[in-house]
Design a protein around this motif. Structure first.
Motif, PDB file in Angstrom:
ATOM      1  N   TYR A 123       0.813  -1.206   0.000  1.00 18.72           N
ATOM      2  CA  TYR A 123       0.000   0.000   0.000  1.00 18.72           C
ATOM      3  C   TYR A 123       0.852   1.264   0.000  1.00 18.72           C
ATOM      4  CZ  TYR A 123      -4.269  -2.655   1.112  1.00 18.72           C
ATOM      5  OH  TYR A 123      -5.341  -3.516   1.059  1.00 18.72           O
ATOM      6  N   PHE A 124       2.113   1.150  -0.308  1.00 15.99           N
ATOM      7  CA  PHE A 124       2.991   2.316  -0.265  1.00 15.99           C
ATOM      8  C   PHE A 124       2.815   3.159  -1.532  1.00 15.99           C
ATOM      9  CE2 PHE A 124       5.048  -0.733   2.556  1.00 15.99           C
ATOM     10  CZ  PHE A 124       5.313   0.060   3.671  1.00 15.99           C
ATOM     11  N   GLN A 125       3.283   4.392  -1.456  1.00 16.90           N
ATOM     12  CA  GLN A 125       3.126   5.297  -2.596  1.00 16.90           C
ATOM     13  C   GLN A 125       3.899   4.805  -3.814  1.00 16.90           C
ATOM     14  OE1 GLN A 125       2.929   9.624  -2.158  1.00 16.90           O
ATOM     15  NE2 GLN A 125       3.231   9.371   0.036  1.00 16.90           N
ATOM     16  N   TRP A 126       5.016   4.121  -3.583  1.00 17.84           N
ATOM     17  CA  TRP A 126       5.772   3.663  -4.754  1.00 17.84           C
ATOM     18  C   TRP A 126       5.033   2.548  -5.494  1.00 17.84           C
ATOM     19  CZ3 TRP A 126       8.776   3.510   0.002  1.00 17.84           C
ATOM     20  CH2 TRP A 126       8.701   2.306   0.696  1.00 17.84           C
ATOM     21  N   ASP A 127       4.212   1.784  -4.791  1.00 18.10           N
ATOM     22  CA  ASP A 127       3.404   0.768  -5.476  1.00 18.10           C
ATOM     23  C   ASP A 127       2.331   1.432  -6.340  1.00 18.10           C
ATOM     24  OD1 ASP A 127       4.633  -1.586  -4.210  1.00 18.10           O
ATOM     25  OD2 ASP A 127       3.737  -0.807  -2.384  1.00 18.10           O
ATOM     26  N   SER A 128       1.686   2.458  -5.809  1.00 19.44           N
ATOM     27  CA  SER A 128       0.695   3.196  -6.597  1.00 19.44           C
ATOM     28  C   SER A 128       1.351   3.878  -7.794  1.00 19.44           C
ATOM     29  CB  SER A 128      -0.005   4.243  -5.718  1.00 19.44           C
ATOM     30  OG  SER A 128      -0.667   3.630  -4.631  1.00 19.44           O
TER      31      SER A 128
END
Length: 579
Positions: A123-128
């Motif tokens: 759920y981290f920003q880098w995954d998005s």
């Protein structure tokens, strides 16, 4: 207009590289995170609820619904997915023929599938950011790779399809949203360290995964830490609008400022592939003329410029000087920069209040959307103009279909992205067109567009306590490992996955990933060394036969004899000298 063929290829290679390390890194962590005895077992995430297969797939878009059909549980299906994703990304990174729309669609679908069961660990920003960038790569990647000797010239758009630049513009828009929002949220969060310009006096010491270089950065003078915070605000808030500047040198200056920031973060901290992916996004600020290294460049620079270019040179120079002066004045004024010559330091402080900044943000958020819309409109008009230059009725019809499809997709993606972008300013979000809200709501679960805000608050100011869990199975040794449960399966695919895991288990995860990095680097070096030789040994067929005679038009012969950037360039020049 400068072309973007080389930046697009560089972008596609970069996205493939990030996917490669994302899948490989996730594979090494599956047993501990999502296995039967993992922290968050994946088997608990996918439970049929009596819905139809297509409705189930749309609401929870993951290919892992099909794992039971293959005789695998969810964790084993995730292992298979990450292994296939790693191999596919490796192929796209090393082989130009695999940088295809369908390949990137599979990579995006595979990572989206993993995120559906990844729970809090994905759920981290880098995954998005990887999901959004991966989908843009689907639009940027070509349906068919042109033959090597038919590449368009690097200096312009000749030979390029009219629609090719449109999806690549979305990458620039994503970079703008990422950086501008990351700078804004640092101030809207009211974090005292960002407002007091003291964030970096804590950051290097209290970040989660500092590098060895972070120790040296932490011991730099305090005034330099404060000045670095000022530079961060400058790069993240003031510079991003220059991504859409009409002056090319302003865009290149913006590119190098973003690269500098990301490289410094990479040197001093480990944030997974976040900063590497941001560097990949900065390729949208480049053009073929900047990246080209063809031999004919020096000769063309000596020729006098045409009168329209000479006429526009002075206004462009004045614009560049005005922008640089405005940035310098604004930085000195709003951060109270003063040079102390006796102590050889630079004093800095914020001279504006939270209320003033909030009013400024309310004033500029909507205009930045209009700035993006105007830039997109210009790209659409340029694409339409290139379409009018297409020769042949059938080819013109086909390019019109492509332009319509990709133009519509680009406009739709832009409208979708306005909703998460406006989250940083609530009043602007409420005034946004309702059609954009409905469009975003329809595709929100696919994570095609996301909101961002890096380092919103500086954490760990009072220390960073770490929870350490210890246990024992024999009531004597605290770190005694439980005996592994033998899992027998008659399924051939499950046995193959177990065999692969057994072969790789002796390697520590960092060793495996660094080995993968070194292997990719070695292969790329071999490709670079062997590629020119093969091209010189076997030049494109018919090249010598169809070259115009230099006696008729020496200038034209020189231009046509300077091919696209391939290794046959030097051989062609040698052939001309012999004639």
């Amino acid at each position: 207009m400068a072309g973007s063929r080389l930046p697009r290829q560089l972008f596609l290679q970069g996205v493939a590289a990030v996917f490669l390390f994302a899948f490989a890194s996730l594979y090494t962590q599956i047993p501990g995170l999502y296995g039967t005895e993992g922290i968050l077992p994946a088997r608990r995430t996918l439970r049929p609820q009596g819905k139809g297969p297509w409705q189930q797939l749309w609401e929870t878009p993951t290919l892992l619904w099909e794992a039971p059909r293959l005789g695998l549980d969810t964790a084993q299906g995730l292992e298979l997915l990450t292994l296939l994703g790693t191999l596919l990304a490796l192929g796209a990174l090393l082989l130009r023929q695999l940088r295809h729309l369908l390949v990137y669609l599979l990579l995006w679908a595979a990572y989206l599938s993993a995120c559906q069961v990844g729970q809090v660990f994905l759920y981290f920003q880098w995954d998005s950011l990887l999901l959004e960038t991966g989908f843009l790569a689907v639009l940027v990647a070509p349906l068919r790779q042109p033959s090597h000797h038919k590449q368009p010239p690097q200096g312009g758009m000749a030979g390029a399809s009219p629609h090719e630049v449109l999806p690549f513009w979305l990458v620039r828009w994503l970079l703008f949203r990422l950086m501008f929002a990351s700078g804004v949220v640092k101030l809207t969060s009211r974090c005292p360290t960002w407002w007091g310009l003291t964030a970096l006096t804590y950051h290097y010491e209290t970040q989660c995964l500092p590098t060895p270089a972070a120790w040296f950065a932490h011991h730099l003078p305090v005034w330099l830490h404060r000045l670095s915070v000022v530079a961060t605000f400058l790069i993240e808030i003031a510079v991003p609008p220059l991504f859409f500047a009409p002056a090319r040198r302003l865009r290149l200056a913006a590119f190098y400022s973003q690269v500098l920031l990301q490289v410094l973060i990479i040197i001093t901290g480990n944030y997974n592939f976040f900063n590497l992916l941001t560097l990949v996004l900065t390729t949208s600020l480049l053009d073929d003329r900047h990246l080209a290294a063809e031999a004919g460049n020096n000769r063309r620079k000596k020729t006098p410029a045409s009168w329209p270019k000479a006429l526009l040179a002075l206004p462009a120079l004045l614009l560049e000087l005005a922008v640089c002066g405005l940035l310098a004045f604004g930085t000195v004024h709003y951060f109270g920069l003063e040079v102390d010559w006796e102590q050889r330091t630079i004093h800095s402080r914020t001279t504006f209040t939270f209320h003033q900044f909030s009013q400024w943000l309310k004033m500029v958020t909507l205009p930045t959307m209009w700035l993006g819309g105007a830039s997109l409109a210009w790209e659409l008009l340029a694409a339409l103009w290139r379409w009018t230059q297409v020769q042949g009725s059938l080819r013109k019809l086909w390019t019109a279909v492509q332009l319509s499809i990709f133009g519509t997709a680009t406009v739709a993606m832009f409208l979708v992205s306005l909703v998460p972008y406006s989250y940083m300013e609530p009043s602007t979000h409420g005034r946004l067109w309702t059609g954009a809200h409905r469009l975003f709501g329809a595709v929100e679960h696919l994570q095609l567009a996301n909101s961002y805000g890096l380092f919103r608050r500086m954490t760990g100011l009072g220390g960073r306590p770490e929870v350490v869990l210890e246990g024992s199975y024999d009531k004597q040794h605290w770190t005694d490992k439980s005996p592994r449960r033998a899992r027998s399966s008659s399924n051939a695919l499950a046995q193959a996955l177990q065999w692969v895991r057994k072969q790789l288990s002796p390697l520590e995860a960092p060793t495996l990933l660094w080995g993968l990095i070194l292997a990719v680097g070695a292969i790329r070096v071999l490709q670079a060394l062997l590629g020119p030789r093969s091209s010189r040994a076997s030049p494109p067929p018919g090249e010598e036969k169809h070259r115009p005679a230099p006696k008729k038009d020496p200038g034209a012969a020189t231009d046509q004899a300077a091919p696209a950037p391939n290794s046959s360039n030097s051989g062609s020049q040698t052939a001309r000298r012999k004639k």
